[in-house]
Design an enzyme around this catalytic site. Structure first.
Site, PDB file in Angstrom:
ATOM      1  CE  LYS A  57      -3.186   2.322   3.180  1.00 38.20           C
ATOM      2  NZ  LYS A  57      -2.324   3.493   3.315  1.00 38.20           N
ATOM      3  CE  LYS A  85       5.193   0.859  -2.263  1.00 37.51           C
ATOM      4  NZ  LYS A  85       4.177   1.519  -1.443  1.00 37.51           N
ATOM      5  CE  LYS A  88       6.061   8.683  -3.501  1.00 34.86           C
ATOM      6  NZ  LYS A  88       5.331   7.467  -3.936  1.00 34.86           N
ATOM      7  CG  ASP A 112      -3.437  -1.578  -4.466  1.00 28.50           C
ATOM      8  OD1 ASP A 112      -3.319  -2.769  -4.160  1.00 28.50           O
ATOM      9  OD2 ASP A 112      -4.008  -0.717  -3.771  1.00 28.50           O
TER      10      ASP A 112
HETATM   11  N1  LIG Z   1       9.418   1.099  10.527  1.00 27.30           N
HETATM   12  C1  LIG Z   1       9.182   2.422  10.423  1.00 27.30           C
HETATM   13  N2  LIG Z   1       9.174   3.213  11.518  1.00 27.30           N
HETATM   14  C2  LIG Z   1       8.940   4.529  11.415  1.00 27.30           C
HETATM   15  N3  LIG Z   1       8.732   5.168  10.289  1.00 27.30           N
HETATM   16  C3  LIG Z   1       8.730   4.449   9.157  1.00 27.30           C
HETATM   17  C4  LIG Z   1       8.952   3.047   9.155  1.00 27.30           C
HETATM   18  N4  LIG Z   1       8.924   2.599   7.885  1.00 27.30           N
HETATM   19  C5  LIG Z   1       8.680   3.687   7.118  1.00 27.30           C
HETATM   20  N5  LIG Z   1       8.559   4.792   7.856  1.00 27.30           N
HETATM   21  C6  LIG Z   1       8.273   6.149   7.401  1.00 27.30           C
HETATM   22  O1  LIG Z   1       7.097   6.101   6.601  1.00 27.30           O
HETATM   23  C7  LIG Z   1       7.167   7.042   5.561  1.00 27.30           C
HETATM   24  C8  LIG Z   1       6.815   6.364   4.248  1.00 27.30           C
HETATM   25  O2  LIG Z   1       7.804   5.403   3.940  1.00 27.30           O
HETATM   26  P1  LIG Z   1       8.225   5.043   2.474  1.00 27.30           P
HETATM   27  O3  LIG Z   1       8.483   6.238   1.665  1.00 27.30           O
HETATM   28  O4  LIG Z   1       9.300   4.027   2.579  1.00 27.30           O
HETATM   29  O5  LIG Z   1       6.885   4.357   2.008  1.00 27.30           O
HETATM   30  P2  LIG Z   1       6.491   3.816   0.575  1.00 27.30           P
HETATM   31  O6  LIG Z   1       5.643   2.634   0.805  1.00 27.30           O
HETATM   32  O7  LIG Z   1       7.691   3.670  -0.253  1.00 27.30           O
HETATM   33  O8  LIG Z   1       5.597   5.014   0.050  1.00 27.30           O
HETATM   34  P3  LIG Z   1       5.068   5.266  -1.444  1.00 27.30           P
HETATM   35  O9  LIG Z   1       3.974   4.293  -1.637  1.00 27.30           O
HETATM   36  O10 LIG Z   1       4.611   6.658  -1.391  1.00 27.30           O
HETATM   37  O11 LIG Z   1       6.238   5.031  -2.322  1.00 27.30           O
HETATM   38  C9  LIG Z   1       8.569   7.599   5.529  1.00 27.30           C
HETATM   39  O12 LIG Z   1       8.574   8.907   6.005  1.00 27.30           O
HETATM   40  C10 LIG Z   1       9.335   6.695   6.470  1.00 27.30           C
HETATM   41  O13 LIG Z   1      10.281   7.419   7.211  1.00 27.30           O
HETATM   42 MG   LIG Z   2       8.168   4.521  -2.181  1.00 28.71          MG
END
Ligand SMILES: Nc1ncnc2c1ncn2[C@@H]1O[C@H](COP(=O)(O)OP(=O)(O)OP(=O)(O)O)[C@@H](O)[C@H]1O
Ligand SMILES: [Mg+2]
Lengths: 380, 249
Positions: free
Chosen positions: B9, B14, B40, B127
């Site tokens: 999600k 991720k 992004k 997704d």
């Molecule tokens: N285990 C964790 N503890 C605290 N904060 C976290 C943790 N994992 C991720 N984050 C925080 O959550 C936010 C989103 O993380 P991230 O960018 O890795 O998500 P993503 O799934 O890649 O998002 P997107 O779908 O937008 O690409 C970031 O600011 C990150 O610092």
């Molecule tokens: Mg990401």
């Protein structure tokens, strides 16, 4: 302007190349498209359409199916037709719409093959690449799948002709004349990829001694057969008696040494320009040079990294670029639809090419194997 | 070569998880390649310090095909090969088709041959919304799919959807489902909920990461936790997750 042709025609696309290459092999070819491409192929690109049966279908892709990514109807229709018609293989080809929505043809082919137990190929054609790449993909897929066994060689000297379709040779006797001319020199055509032969003939390709690559569409198969069976290949289309004599020597040499040969040997000259498919057009320029001692320039608009080009050849394919190339030409040999962008001062020698002008000049396509002398006459 | 596509999600973590896993694997001496499959283009940011990286689609946009492999990648922490697919002009074009074009370009330019990675990680957006987002699971790309999830309902729902999609594509020879990485949000009964999901989709939890402020502290330094705080327990969790990705598959 880039990628724009406001005056001249365009070469037909990869989908037609696939259909044309597979037309006589007893398979079933499905174009995944709304419908438009089917009539384009039938009307312009396929001179055998009315005289010879082949299982060619258009899927009738709808807007809703495209938006919803619904492959099911395409799969079901294909499977149903195949179960009824029992083709020897199935080929799925893509057009621009499936390309835009990222349809995965190799994956769909896997599903069709599982459901029908018939060998199925999925070609990621998209209508945006030249026909030569379609011919190459189709013939290479056939060889990959069906030429797997190293069969005993024929006792006499034999060749497979690779890259043969009406898109480059029409149906005016050129290919038969080539076969007869080789036979007169003691070389038998063992299989023809892919006119006047069925799949069974192609399956036995490894029995031949040498492969003769007459267009770039045959290069992929040549390389595959070399890799699998150490078969050497010769590149060139022997137009006229002098080049034929060279081809015969090259085939014999390749057979004896196992080393690939090329009969393409045209050098740069200022005034005379040839435009067309890489191998056939370079062959023509070579034959011209043998007869006249004159070099020339060759424009290869559909060359897709064949590795055959030298400093003599130009790869221009945009209308503006081709026009620029032709500025200083005094004689131009090309499909008649090129004439409007040729300088008025240049002498224009028409050489109709099915892949460029379709059926328009179909009845006047010259057979340059038998009628090379009069053609040369018109040039000098 | 082990190739893994990571889904989950939006915002679930991720990119953070993938980058830390990549760093942990690189620490072990593996040649790692991380490919951001998200318009992004922020997937590899923590791995390449301040090194700028032009996205593949931006290169295509400005140079058509006249660019080299070197322009498409940056070598980051411990020589991790970083690439970002990028996307179309916001509001126009087709992001999914963009992913296909970008991944095809990367392969065409010989990225896998040149860098000979031991592990390739595809960090894929949200997704599986359209054909383009299945590209990383098609033959020739990832062999396995891993989904990052927390115990939040929306995240579990998305993970279940992805698992179903992967299941549906089995007769197309697409990637196999390898398991879930639990990235904790500290919701009630989190482990049990995610374990329930794993059971439902006949899979398993292959890694578990605590929720921690250390991630933000490392982000402020422009680094992964693994690089910035190698001794932290959180780093050990990423190492374990990286290892079970490598071993169990
Ligand atoms: N285990 C964790 N503890 C605290 N904060 C976290 C943790 N994992 C991720 N984050 C925080 O959550 C936010 C989103 O993380 P991230 O960018 O890795 O998500 P993503 O799934 O890649 O998002 P997107 O779908 O937008 O690409 C970031 O600011 C990150 O610092
Ligand atoms: Mg990401």
């Amino acid at each position: 302007m880039k990628h724009t042709a406001s005056i001249i025609s365009r070469y037909t696309a990869d989908i037609s190349g696939v259909c044309s290459a597979l037309y006589e092999l007893g398979g079933m070819t499905v174009m995944h498209d709304a419908g438009g491409y089917g009539s384009l192929y039938a009307t312009h690109d396929e001179p055998r359409w009315y005289d010879q049966d082949s299982l060619i279908f258009v899927s009738g892709l709808t807007e809703t199916q495209a938006i919803l990514g619904d492959d099911q109807k395409f799969l079901e229709d294909t499977i149903q037709a195949a179960q009824r018609l029992k083709p020897r293989f199935i080929a799925l080809t893509g057009s621009p719409i499936p390309m835009v929505i990222g349809t995965d043809f190799p994956a769909l082919a896997l599903e069709v093959a599982q459901a029908t137990d018939i060998p199925t190929f999925g070609f990621n054609t998209d209508g945006m690449h030249p026909y030569t790449t379609g011919i190459d993909q189709a013939l290479t897929a056939i060889a990959t799948r069906f030429c797997t066994e190293a069969l005993p060689k024929t006792p006499n000297l034999t060749v497979n002709l690779l890259g043969v379709t009406p898109l480059d040779f029409s149906v005016n006797g050129t290919v038969s004349a080539l076969t007869e001319s080789l036979a007169a020199h003691g070389i038998t055509v063992h299989s023809n990829w892919a006119m006047y032969n069925d799949l069974d003939a192609l399956k036995k390709a490894s029995q031949a001694h040498v492969n003769l690559v007459v267009t770039t569409g045959g290069l992929g198969v040549a390389k595959l057969l070399q890799q699998r069976f150490k078969m050497p290949y010769v590149v060139g289309m022997p137009y006229g008696p002098a080049l034929m004599a060279q081809a015969v020597t090259a085939i014999q040499t390749a057979d004896q040494t196992g080393v690939n040969q090329s009969i393409l040997n045209c050098t740069k000259g200022a005034d005379t320009y040839f435009i067309g498919e890489t191998v056939t057009t370079m062959s023509l320029a070579t034959a011209y040079q043998q007869a006249t001692g004159q070099g020339s320039r060759v424009i290869c608009p559909v060359d897709a990294q064949s590795g055959l080009l030298t400093e003599n050849e130009l790869t221009a394919h945009d209308e503006d670029d081709i026009r620029d190339c032709l500025k200083t030409a005094t004689t131009i040999v090309a499909d008649p639809l090129y004439q409007p962008i040729c300088p008025a001062s240049a002498r224009f020698v028409p050489l109709p090419h099915e892949a460029f002008s379709g059926r328009i000049y179909h009845d006047t396509m010259p057979n340059l194997v038998t009628d090379f002398a009069p053609f040369l006459q018109s040039l000098v | 070569m082990l190739k893994i596509a990571v889904y989950g999600k939006g915002g679930i973590g991720k990119s953070t998880t993938v980058s830390n896993m990549a760093a942990a694997m690189a620490d072990k001496g593996l040649q790692v390649m991380q490919i951001g499959c998200d318009p992004k283009a922020d997937s590899t940011i923590l791995l390449r310090g301040n090194e700028k990286l032009t996205t593949i689609l931006d290169l295509v946009r400005t140079k058509q095909d006249q660019f080299t492999l070197d322009e498409m990648v940056r070598l980051g922490y411990k020589n991790i090969v970083c690439a970002e697919a990028g996307g179309p002009t916001p509001g126009l074009g087709c992001a999914g088709r963009g992913i296909i074009a970008a991944l095809t370009k990367l392969a065409e330019k010989g990225a896998y041959e040149k860098y000979q990675p031991d592990v390739v990680l595809y960090d894929v957006l949200g997704d599986v919304v359209c054909g383009g987002f299945t590209m990383p699971m098609r033959p020739g790309y990832a062999d396995y799919v891993v989904v990052v999830t927390s115990g939040e309902n929306m995240s579990i729902y998305a993970a279940a959807n992805i698992a179903t999609a992967v299941q549906q594509f089995q007769n197309r020879n697409y990637a196999k489902f390898a398991g879930l990485v639990l990235n904790r949000r500290n919701v009630k009964d989190e482990t049990a909920k995610v374990q329930q999901l794993a059971d439902d989709i006949e899979s398993k939890i292959i890694g578990s990461i605590d929720r921690s402020d250390l991630i933000q502290s490392a982000e402020e330094l422009g680094k992964t936790v693994v690089e910035a705080f190698p001794e932290a327990p959180l780093t050990q969790q990423y190492r374990n997750t990286g290892r079970s990705n490598c071993d169990q598959l």
